[in-house]
Design a protein around this motif. Structure first.
Motif, mmCIF file in Angstrom:
data_model
loop_
_atom_site.group_PDB
_atom_site.id
_atom_site.type_symbol
_atom_site.label_atom_id
_atom_site.label_comp_id
_atom_site.label_asym_id
_atom_site.label_seq_id
_atom_site.Cartn_x
_atom_site.Cartn_y
_atom_site.Cartn_z
ATOM 1 N N THR A 49 0.848 -1.187 0.000
ATOM 2 C CA THR A 49 0.000 0.000 0.000
ATOM 3 C C THR A 49 0.886 1.239 0.000
ATOM 4 O O THR A 49 1.852 1.317 0.766
ATOM 5 N N ARG A 52 1.276 5.732 -1.414
ATOM 6 C CA ARG A 52 0.628 6.991 -1.774
ATOM 7 C C ARG A 52 1.203 7.518 -3.085
ATOM 8 O O ARG A 52 2.405 7.389 -3.331
ATOM 9 N N ARG A 92 -4.517 6.797 -2.663
ATOM 10 C CA ARG A 92 -4.004 5.625 -1.948
ATOM 11 C C ARG A 92 -4.018 4.475 -2.945
ATOM 12 O O ARG A 92 -5.043 4.185 -3.561
ATOM 13 N N ARG A 118 -3.151 0.402 -3.805
ATOM 14 C CA ARG A 118 -2.827 -0.951 -3.326
ATOM 15 C C ARG A 118 -2.506 -1.814 -4.538
ATOM 16 O O ARG A 118 -3.310 -1.916 -5.469
ATOM 17 N N LEU A 153 -7.292 10.521 -2.155
ATOM 18 C CA LEU A 153 -6.887 11.066 -0.866
ATOM 19 C C LEU A 153 -7.210 12.555 -0.832
ATOM 20 O O LEU A 153 -7.045 13.262 -1.835
ATOM 21 N N VAL A 165 -0.077 5.102 4.483
ATOM 22 C CA VAL A 165 -1.225 5.918 4.086
ATOM 23 C C VAL A 165 -1.393 7.118 5.006
ATOM 24 O O VAL A 165 -1.479 8.257 4.559
#
Length: 280
Positions: free
Chosen positions: A32, A34, A88, A90, A117, A247
Protein backbone atom coordinates in the motif's frame (compact mmCIF):
# COMPACT_ATOMS: atom_id res chain seq x y z
CA UNK A 1 -11.18 1.49 -11.96
CA UNK A 2 -8.74 -1.38 -11.49
CA UNK A 3 -5.56 -2.33 -13.35
CA UNK A 4 -5.61 -6.11 -13.84
CA UNK A 5 -2.44 -7.38 -15.55
CA UNK A 6 -2.09 -4.12 -17.46
CA UNK A 7 -5.75 -3.85 -18.54
CA UNK A 8 -8.04 -1.23 -17.02
CA UNK A 9 -11.25 -2.97 -15.99
CA UNK A 10 -14.38 -2.01 -14.12
CA UNK A 11 -14.16 -2.41 -10.36
CA UNK A 12 -16.82 -5.15 -10.30
CA UNK A 13 -15.36 -7.15 -13.21
CA UNK A 14 -14.88 -10.87 -12.63
CA UNK A 15 -11.08 -10.82 -12.57
CA UNK A 16 -11.36 -12.67 -9.26
CA UNK A 17 -12.98 -16.09 -9.58
CA UNK A 18 -13.51 -19.13 -7.40
CA UNK A 19 -10.11 -20.57 -8.33
CA UNK A 20 -8.10 -17.51 -7.30
CA UNK A 21 -5.29 -18.63 -4.98
CA UNK A 22 -5.32 -15.37 -3.07
CA UNK A 23 -8.95 -16.08 -2.21
CA UNK A 24 -8.55 -19.82 -1.56
CA UNK A 25 -5.25 -19.88 0.32
CA UNK A 26 -4.15 -16.31 1.03
CA UNK A 27 -1.42 -16.98 -1.55
CA UNK A 28 -0.90 -13.31 -2.27
CA UNK A 29 1.03 -10.22 -1.23
CA UNK A 30 0.14 -6.56 -1.23
CA UNK A 31 1.84 -3.20 -0.92
CA UNK A 32 0.00 0.00 0.00
CA UNK A 33 1.41 3.38 -0.97
CA UNK A 34 0.63 6.99 -1.77
CA UNK A 35 0.74 8.86 -5.07
CA UNK A 36 0.89 12.66 -5.01
CA UNK A 37 0.82 14.74 -8.19
CA UNK A 38 1.95 11.80 -10.28
CA UNK A 39 4.77 10.85 -7.91
CA UNK A 40 4.82 7.59 -5.96
CA UNK A 41 6.00 8.38 -2.44
CA UNK A 42 8.97 6.22 -1.34
CA UNK A 43 8.53 4.13 -4.49
CA UNK A 44 11.98 2.50 -4.49
CA UNK A 45 11.48 1.22 -0.93
CA UNK A 46 8.01 -0.11 -1.72
CA UNK A 47 9.26 -1.78 -4.91
CA UNK A 48 12.20 -3.50 -3.20
CA UNK A 49 9.93 -4.60 -0.37
CA UNK A 50 7.50 -6.17 -2.82
CA UNK A 51 10.25 -7.94 -4.79
CA UNK A 52 11.86 -9.26 -1.60
CA UNK A 53 8.51 -10.56 -0.34
CA UNK A 54 7.81 -12.32 -3.64
CA UNK A 55 11.19 -14.05 -3.46
CA UNK A 56 10.54 -15.22 0.11
CA UNK A 57 7.21 -16.74 -1.00
CA UNK A 58 8.94 -18.35 -4.02
CA UNK A 59 6.81 -16.47 -6.52
CA UNK A 60 8.24 -16.15 -10.01
CA UNK A 61 9.04 -12.49 -10.66
CA UNK A 62 8.20 -11.62 -14.29
CA UNK A 63 10.97 -10.07 -16.32
CA UNK A 64 8.62 -7.14 -16.97
CA UNK A 65 8.39 -6.29 -13.26
CA UNK A 66 10.88 -3.43 -13.35
CA UNK A 67 10.45 -0.30 -11.25
CA UNK A 68 9.58 1.65 -14.38
CA UNK A 69 6.98 -0.86 -15.60
CA UNK A 70 5.13 -1.10 -12.28
CA UNK A 71 5.28 2.67 -11.82
CA UNK A 72 3.60 3.07 -15.21
CA UNK A 73 0.94 0.51 -14.28
CA UNK A 74 0.26 2.24 -10.94
CA UNK A 75 -0.13 5.67 -12.52
CA UNK A 76 -2.72 4.27 -14.96
CA UNK A 77 -5.29 4.02 -12.15
CA UNK A 78 -4.60 7.36 -10.47
CA UNK A 79 -7.64 9.61 -11.04
CA UNK A 80 -6.93 12.61 -13.26
CA UNK A 81 -8.54 16.02 -13.24
CA UNK A 82 -8.98 16.10 -9.45
CA UNK A 83 -7.27 18.30 -6.90
CA UNK A 84 -3.70 17.18 -6.11
CA UNK A 85 -4.16 13.97 -8.14
CA UNK A 86 -3.47 12.20 -4.83
CA UNK A 87 -4.44 8.60 -4.21
CA UNK A 88 -4.00 5.63 -1.95
CA UNK A 89 -2.74 2.74 -4.08
CA UNK A 90 -2.83 -0.95 -3.33
CA UNK A 91 -0.95 -3.38 -5.55
CA UNK A 92 -1.78 -7.03 -4.94
CA UNK A 93 0.27 -9.87 -6.45
CA UNK A 94 -1.10 -13.41 -6.36
CA UNK A 95 0.05 -16.78 -7.64
CA UNK A 96 -1.91 -17.91 -10.69
CA UNK A 97 -4.76 -20.44 -10.54
CA UNK A 98 -4.04 -24.13 -10.27
CA UNK A 99 -3.22 -26.72 -7.63
CA UNK A 100 -4.17 -26.88 -3.99
CA UNK A 101 -1.56 -26.23 -1.30
CA UNK A 102 1.02 -27.17 -3.92
CA UNK A 103 0.59 -24.72 -6.80
CA UNK A 104 0.82 -25.85 -10.39
CA UNK A 105 2.85 -22.77 -11.24
CA UNK A 106 4.72 -19.98 -9.48
CA UNK A 107 3.71 -17.45 -12.13
CA UNK A 108 1.77 -14.44 -10.86
CA UNK A 109 -0.87 -11.89 -11.76
CA UNK A 110 -1.44 -8.48 -10.22
CA UNK A 111 -4.25 -6.08 -9.39
CA UNK A 112 -3.75 -2.35 -8.76
CA UNK A 113 -6.55 -0.17 -7.44
CA UNK A 114 -6.76 3.42 -6.23
CA UNK A 115 -8.79 5.53 -3.79
CA UNK A 116 -8.72 9.31 -3.70
CA UNK A 117 -6.89 11.07 -0.87
CA UNK A 118 -7.99 14.44 0.47
CA UNK A 119 -4.55 15.65 1.51
CA UNK A 120 -1.45 15.37 -0.66
CA UNK A 121 0.91 14.95 2.27
CA UNK A 122 0.75 13.54 5.74
CA UNK A 123 -1.16 15.55 8.33
CA UNK A 124 -1.35 15.00 12.07
CA UNK A 125 -4.69 13.75 13.34
CA UNK A 126 -5.01 15.22 16.83
CA UNK A 127 -8.47 13.79 17.53
CA UNK A 128 -8.99 11.39 20.42
CA UNK A 129 -7.43 8.03 19.54
CA UNK A 130 -7.78 5.27 22.12
CA UNK A 131 -6.26 1.80 21.90
CA UNK A 132 -6.36 -1.45 23.84
CA UNK A 133 -4.46 -4.72 23.74
CA UNK A 134 -5.99 -7.51 21.68
CA UNK A 135 -5.21 -10.74 23.50
CA UNK A 136 -7.39 -13.35 21.79
CA UNK A 137 -4.73 -14.29 19.22
CA UNK A 138 -1.03 -13.56 18.82
CA UNK A 139 1.49 -12.93 16.04
CA UNK A 140 4.11 -15.58 15.32
CA UNK A 141 7.74 -14.47 15.57
CA UNK A 142 8.94 -15.45 12.10
CA UNK A 143 9.76 -13.90 8.74
CA UNK A 144 6.30 -14.59 7.28
CA UNK A 145 4.82 -12.19 9.84
CA UNK A 146 6.99 -9.41 8.40
CA UNK A 147 5.30 -9.78 5.00
CA UNK A 148 2.10 -8.09 3.87
CA UNK A 149 0.29 -11.24 2.81
CA UNK A 150 -3.46 -11.24 2.23
CA UNK A 151 -3.88 -13.58 5.19
CA UNK A 152 -4.86 -10.79 7.64
CA UNK A 153 -7.59 -12.59 9.59
CA UNK A 154 -6.01 -11.70 12.94
CA UNK A 155 -6.18 -8.03 11.96
CA UNK A 156 -9.78 -8.42 10.82
CA UNK A 157 -10.92 -10.09 14.05
CA UNK A 158 -8.97 -7.53 16.08
CA UNK A 159 -10.65 -4.70 14.16
CA UNK A 160 -14.07 -6.18 14.92
CA UNK A 161 -13.10 -6.36 18.60
CA UNK A 162 -11.99 -2.71 18.55
CA UNK A 163 -15.25 -1.60 16.93
CA UNK A 164 -17.40 -3.61 19.34
CA UNK A 165 -15.63 -2.07 22.34
CA UNK A 166 -15.34 1.52 21.16
CA UNK A 167 -11.57 1.62 20.51
CA UNK A 168 -9.91 3.31 17.56
CA UNK A 169 -7.30 0.57 17.26
CA UNK A 170 -5.75 -2.38 19.05
CA UNK A 171 -2.16 -3.37 19.74
CA UNK A 172 -1.18 -6.92 18.89
CA UNK A 173 1.02 -9.21 20.97
CA UNK A 174 3.41 -11.85 19.67
CA UNK A 175 3.73 -15.36 21.06
CA UNK A 176 6.25 -14.08 23.64
CA UNK A 177 3.61 -11.61 24.88
CA UNK A 178 5.57 -8.59 23.68
CA UNK A 179 3.83 -5.76 21.84
CA UNK A 180 4.47 -6.36 18.11
CA UNK A 181 2.41 -3.76 16.22
CA UNK A 182 -0.99 -2.15 15.81
CA UNK A 183 -3.80 -3.54 13.69
CA UNK A 184 -2.82 -1.31 10.78
CA UNK A 185 0.79 -0.36 11.27
CA UNK A 186 3.97 -0.30 13.31
CA UNK A 187 4.14 1.00 16.87
CA UNK A 188 6.62 3.46 18.39
CA UNK A 189 7.03 4.26 22.08
CA UNK A 190 8.60 7.46 23.41
CA UNK A 191 10.06 7.73 26.92
CA UNK A 192 12.14 10.83 27.69
CA UNK A 193 14.47 11.09 24.66
CA UNK A 194 14.38 7.39 23.78
CA UNK A 195 12.18 5.99 21.01
CA UNK A 196 11.54 2.26 20.88
CA UNK A 197 9.95 0.12 18.20
CA UNK A 198 9.78 -3.69 18.07
CA UNK A 199 12.46 -5.39 15.93
CA UNK A 200 11.39 -7.37 12.88
CA UNK A 201 12.33 -10.52 14.80
CA UNK A 202 9.32 -9.84 17.04
CA UNK A 203 6.97 -10.44 14.11
CA UNK A 204 5.98 -6.90 13.14
CA UNK A 205 5.22 -5.82 9.57
CA UNK A 206 8.23 -4.56 7.64
CA UNK A 207 6.65 -1.15 7.14
CA UNK A 208 8.15 1.46 4.82
CA UNK A 209 7.28 4.43 7.04
CA UNK A 210 8.73 2.51 9.99
CA UNK A 211 11.97 2.30 7.99
CA UNK A 212 11.82 6.00 7.11
CA UNK A 213 11.28 7.03 10.74
CA UNK A 214 14.26 4.92 11.78
CA UNK A 215 16.35 6.55 9.03
CA UNK A 216 15.30 10.01 10.26
CA UNK A 217 16.08 9.20 13.89
CA UNK A 218 19.52 7.84 13.00
CA UNK A 219 20.41 11.16 11.34
CA UNK A 220 19.59 13.41 14.29
CA UNK A 221 21.11 13.62 17.77
CA UNK A 222 17.93 14.69 19.56
CA UNK A 223 16.68 11.19 20.27
CA UNK A 224 18.08 7.74 20.92
CA UNK A 225 16.43 5.07 18.80
CA UNK A 226 16.14 1.42 19.80
CA UNK A 227 14.74 -1.56 17.92
CA UNK A 228 13.86 -3.59 21.00
CA UNK A 229 11.01 -5.67 22.39
CA UNK A 230 8.30 -3.69 24.18
CA UNK A 231 6.42 -5.19 27.11
CA UNK A 232 2.75 -4.28 27.74
CA UNK A 233 3.86 -2.86 31.10
CA UNK A 234 5.91 -0.18 29.33
CA UNK A 235 2.88 1.24 27.51
CA UNK A 236 1.54 3.03 30.57
CA UNK A 237 5.00 4.35 31.45
CA UNK A 238 5.51 6.01 28.06
CA UNK A 239 5.31 9.73 27.28
CA UNK A 240 4.01 9.07 23.76
CA UNK A 241 2.79 6.22 21.60
CA UNK A 242 2.22 6.49 17.87
CA UNK A 243 1.42 4.24 14.91
CA UNK A 244 2.98 4.47 11.44
CA UNK A 245 1.92 3.30 8.01
CA UNK A 246 2.27 4.47 4.42
CA UNK A 247 -1.22 5.92 4.09
CA UNK A 248 -1.66 8.00 7.25
CA UNK A 249 2.04 8.54 8.02
CA UNK A 250 1.97 8.97 11.81
CA UNK A 251 -1.08 8.53 14.04
CA UNK A 252 -0.58 9.62 17.68
CA UNK A 253 -2.29 7.53 20.34
CA UNK A 254 -4.02 9.73 22.91
CA UNK A 255 -5.19 7.12 25.43
CA UNK A 256 -4.44 3.58 26.59
CA UNK A 257 -6.43 2.49 29.60
CA UNK A 258 -5.99 5.23 32.22
CA UNK A 259 -2.93 6.80 30.59
CA UNK A 260 -3.10 9.79 28.23
CA UNK A 261 -0.27 10.84 25.95
CA UNK A 262 1.32 13.89 24.36
CA UNK A 263 2.12 14.12 20.62
CA UNK A 264 5.14 16.45 20.62
CA UNK A 265 7.63 13.97 19.13
CA UNK A 266 5.07 12.61 16.65
CA UNK A 267 4.42 16.13 15.38
CA UNK A 268 8.14 16.82 14.98
CA UNK A 269 8.76 13.56 13.13
CA UNK A 270 5.77 14.10 10.85
CA UNK A 271 7.35 17.29 9.55
CA UNK A 272 10.57 15.45 8.81
CA UNK A 273 8.66 12.60 7.16
CA UNK A 274 6.88 15.02 4.83
CA UNK A 275 10.22 16.58 3.96
CA UNK A 276 11.65 13.13 3.16
CA UNK A 277 8.61 12.37 1.00
CA UNK A 278 8.99 15.59 -1.01
CA UNK A 279 12.63 14.93 -1.79
CA UNK A 280 12.35 11.18 -2.22
Amino acid sequence: MVNFNGQIVDDNALYLNGKNRGLLYGDALFETLRVVNGKIIFWEDHYLNLMSSMRILRMEIPMSFTMEFLEEQILKVVPTGVENNSARIRITVFRNNGGSYKPESNEVSYIIDADLLTNPYYILNEDSYEVELFKDFTISKNMLSNLKTTNRILNVVGSVYAKENGYNNCLLLNDSKSVAEALNGNIFLVKNNVLKTPPLEDGCIKGIVRKKILDILNKIDTYECQEISISPFELQQADELFITNSVMGIQPITKYRKKTYDNKVAKELLGKLNAAARFN
